[in-house]
Write an enzyme that holds these catalytic residues in place. Structure first.
Site, short mmCIF file in Angstrom:
data_model
loop_
_atom_site.label_atom_id
_atom_site.label_comp_id
_atom_site.label_asym_id
_atom_site.label_seq_id
_atom_site.Cartn_x
_atom_site.Cartn_y
_atom_site.Cartn_z
N GLY B 179 74.35 64.75 74.88
CA GLY B 179 75.54 64.19 75.50
C GLY B 179 75.82 64.74 76.87
NE ARG B 206 58.02 59.20 72.92
CZ ARG B 206 57.25 59.88 73.78
NH1 ARG B 206 57.77 60.35 74.89
NH2 ARG B 206 55.97 60.07 73.53
CB ALA B 207 66.08 59.59 75.53
CB ILE B 208 68.72 58.58 70.41
CG1 ILE B 208 67.66 59.33 69.59
CG2 ILE B 208 69.30 57.43 69.58
CD1 ILE B 208 68.22 60.01 68.38
CB THR B 209 72.51 57.33 73.14
OG1 THR B 209 72.84 58.71 72.98
CG2 THR B 209 72.51 56.68 71.77
CB THR B 214 63.04 68.21 74.74
OG1 THR B 214 64.37 68.71 74.86
CG2 THR B 214 62.07 69.32 75.04
CG ASP B 267 72.62 59.88 67.17
OD1 ASP B 267 72.18 59.86 66.01
OD2 ASP B 267 72.38 60.82 67.97
CE LYS B 299 75.16 61.78 69.56
NZ LYS B 299 74.19 62.47 70.47
#
Lengths: 512, 512
Positions: B179, B206-209, B214, B267, B299
């Site tokens: 976030g 991997r990036a979700i939102t 990383t 998420d 979040k």
């Protein structure tokens, strides 16, 4: 970016796919699963605004698709071809539509503004939302609900996503909230009402979670897929018809939502109100009788819940200008004996031929509801609608009218019940014991019929030979299953055995 | 039914598609969108149980596909080819998996049983659930939540959907709930911890939102996609590594859920706990530091919410045998200046080269968290971990270790920050006014970076030149956007202008 087009001849059944060469996709900044907007173009530029939203797949095979060319699935190819002559397409990357923020607000439990609903409906109509995004909306509504104002906004906007018809104040219809198997009453009510001289342009959706919708059953007799213009010609002639609502640009945004509700087998009450009323509003219906089956296996397990829904529906309908009478009906067992498109069509036709032979549940429910419409129209005094409906049925005028409707819709008007063929793979189930039918499990009935192939295979379905209160002797046929393949018949039979739909008992309820 | 196969060379990026001739589909009793189970066969019968679930598309073009043959998309074709020699496939109709009933129970607000969760996870792992069904589960969990027992069951079953590694009690890791933009601290912490002699097999999604995970940033230096066996070889040698969790059969059912969460940009906290812990459990992690950024755009908008989550996470982690220290961290602005895979990799590498040049936020946060792990391991007395972490960093040992890791993962160990190339389409934004940066809008930063192409285009991203408290003169560069296409650069710039991420103010807070 501009591309040549290749029509692949592939079809998903719904989702519009555009296949791209990975290099082209990279240059456009899109990946598989991303949305693009596709504009057919000719020499002078874009020829179709606002374009068509499609989902990107990749071709990893140079022989199938070379760079500079995109492959189109039928769902988008057909639309592009309609805009011929074109010399290719232009693709732009389409971002997630703004309406998804509104969907998220609903998921967070917020009340949606009129503007939110305008955007959601617009993006449904333009098919901008992914199936998973539509699923998110449906589940969000299912759990968090909609307030009346939201539903009224939905109804107006869904109806206005397509054409709105106007037949004046005297336009009648009937609808059912479903859940009771074998509810083929529209096939009886429409000809009765029409024979009485009233206009009844009955549109129906196909089965969402049930084995057969009215459109599925009517299709056994005649075509139900008509454009708006064709439907108007039929109505001009017969003042009645039974049509599939999906083909006439009647509230198309509703169909987008229904397609996902169908895949999920989830039909939230609030969306059911908006689906029904948006379709009725688009059809110009002004007076409606709503059949609300109540009991286990329906959407309303108790009379209290059915009543609450009825009051809410009536009020929302009033706000959009549709006078509605809601009728709570018994759903303890199927209406009649037959479940499944062809079997239901056959049973309804038999009743139109010989009303006195029943089945009595189908006869009574159909004339009850037809009677209410006749009273709403002033054709019969209050409390005497059923008599008139029965009179029309017994006089043969309803059969005559049904034949005219079938003919107008391109079917064979002289079709007899015995002409209707049913599944060629079938099994008869006989009782091994003696007793009396004490209960019927509608949910099990529906599942068996669906596993047998309903509503996709019209000839699939079941016949429930013995209904509640009937005495059974060992060896009596109690149940028949019909399917169009052995696999489906086996699956249905397996479910029958593990979830027996018929509960047996003796007449003795309690010994003291 | 048995079919010959044709490998189309088409790919959806996820969903497995089998293309059928409509006549064959009719005979099998399936429609477009239905599920089938595909078994590779040879002369002696099925050679792969339990088969692979795929979705049916139709080919309406006889030249592309003739009767008796099915077309396979790459997602399923690759799996079938792996099972060569085969002489065709057998298809059977697959019904909706039983676990969807459990999903519906969650939507209805019920608590799921252990058996429900076993079935859901199994069907995720075997990819039996449609994307819309997975979306329904995710939204159901998002709205109705999970209790601790449900999460513990999920963690166990998700972890056991793949391989579970065991490195004994001394296996360390760090994770962030995300976030806050630019949070590239893993690229600093992993080499510090490893240089101290501890085992840290860092896997990351991997990036979700977010604009970059990383794994996305590490991939700029080296390959992150390894099989379990390859990863074990790297760990054998270096006792550390930064891997993508998706390629090593580490909790594959989690990846199925994450793929849909990513499409939906949703998420849910309860699924986040189960995703993180299932991956850590599968990797054999026994001691974990969890970075919980707190503040607007994360979040956890308030410290109270972050704390509540931390306590819950710690307890659930304890129940599955992972000792966790949770750290609430400040998220008022990005960590460092760079956001986006390549830009973040470059900034992290600069810091490893010259820690004393900062950026101080990155330096402090990395050594804070590394210090906690060092204390948990007993490498430093309580309260002195940060000192040790800083010492390791300043000694050059962390850089040396990072080079070894990069080499072990197939990258160039001698890569310098200036070797890392960034988006060739870029824009510098200069201030027109004088003032002091008073606030940064992380959400806007993330959106700009994503519109610029993150995380798909590694070279895309942003550089926030001026951070909170910095004085700005007219003409100063305050912001840079990098993209790999003009379209994306324009979209990002448009968002920048309509949602300015930098809030300006004077030093005067209040005049009285």
């Amino acid at each position: 970016m501009r591309f040549e087009t290749k029509f692949f001849g592939l079809s998903t059944g719904g989702v519009k796919i555009v296949v791209m060469h990975p290099d082209d996709a990279f240059n456009l900044g899109v990946k598989q699963g991303d949305r693009v907007r596709v504009f057919p173009i000719n020499e002078v530029g874009r020829i179709k605004e606002p374009g068509i939203i499609a989902i990107v797949d990749f071709a990893t095979n140079e022989e199938l698709l070379s760079k500079g060319c995109v492959g189109l699935y039928d769902e988008i190819g057909e639309k592009i071809k309609r805009d011929l002559p074109h010399s290719g397409v232009e693709l732009i990357k389409a971002n997630r539509p703004k309406s998804f923020s509104a969907i998220k607000r609903k998921i967070e439990g917020k009340t949606l503004s009129t503007q939110d609903i305008i955007e959601i409906v617009k993006d449904c109509a333009e098919e901008k939302l992914l199936n998973v995004e539509l699923a998110a909306f449906i589940i969000g509504v299912h759990i968090n609900g909609l307030i009346d104002d939201e539903i009224v906004d939905l109804v107006y906007n869904l109806a206005n996503s397509g054409d709105i018809l106007d037949f004046g104040e005297d336009c009648y219809d009937k609808h059912s909230t479903g859940g009771v198997p074998g509810n083929k009453i529209s096939l009886i009510i429409v000809p009765i009402i029409s024979a009485s001289g009233l206009l009844i342009p009955k549109t129906s959706t196909r089965a969402i979670t049930s084995p057969s919708g009215t459109a599925d059953s009517m299709e056994v007799f005649a075509n139900v897929t008509y454009s708006k213009e064709e439907m108007l010609q039929i109505l001009e002639k017969e003042h009645a018809g039974i049509f599939w609502a999906g083909s006439m640009n009647s509230s198309p945004a509703t169909d987008v939502l229904l397609s996902i509700q169908k895949i999920l087998s989830i039909d939230p009450l609030d969306l059911m109100i908006s689906s029904i009323l948006s379709k009725k509003m688009a059809m110009g219906v002004k007076k409606l009788v709503l059949d609300i089956p109540v009991g286990p296996g329906t959407k309303f397990p108790t009379i209290g819940k059915g009543k609450k829904f009825a009051i809410r529906f009536k009020e929302i309908a009033r706000r959009i200008g549709i006078e509605t009478t809601c009728v709570l009906t018994s759903a303890e067992q199927p209406i009649g004996h037959a479940v499944g498109p062809a079997l239901e069509a056959r049973e309804a036709l038999r009743l139109l031929h010989n009303p006195q032979l029943g089945p009595s549940s189908l006869l009574n429910k159909s004339t009850d509801l037809a009677g209410i419409l006749l009273e709403m129209a002033g054709k019969a005094p209050d409390g005497h609608g059923k008599e008139l409906a029965m009179e029309i049925l017994l006089s043969g005028k309803a059969l005559q009218k049904m034949r005219a409707i079938i003919q107008a819709q391109g079917g064979n008007p002289n079709i007899r019940p015995e002409d209707i063929s049913v599944g060629s793979y079938s099994i008869e189930i006989r009782s091994e014991i003696e007793g009396i039918v004490a209960s019927i499990d509608n949910h099990s009935i529906n599942q068996i019929a669906k596993l047998a192939g309903c509503p996709g295979n019209k000839k699939a379905g079941i016949e429930l030979e013995k209904k509640i209160g009937t005495k059974i002797q060992p060896g009596d046929v109690v149940f028949r299953i019909y399917a169009e393949s052995q696999t489906e018949l086996d699956a249905a039979l397996e479910y029958y055995n593990s979830h027996p739909p018929i509960g047996m008992g003796s007449m003795t309820i309690e010994k003291i």
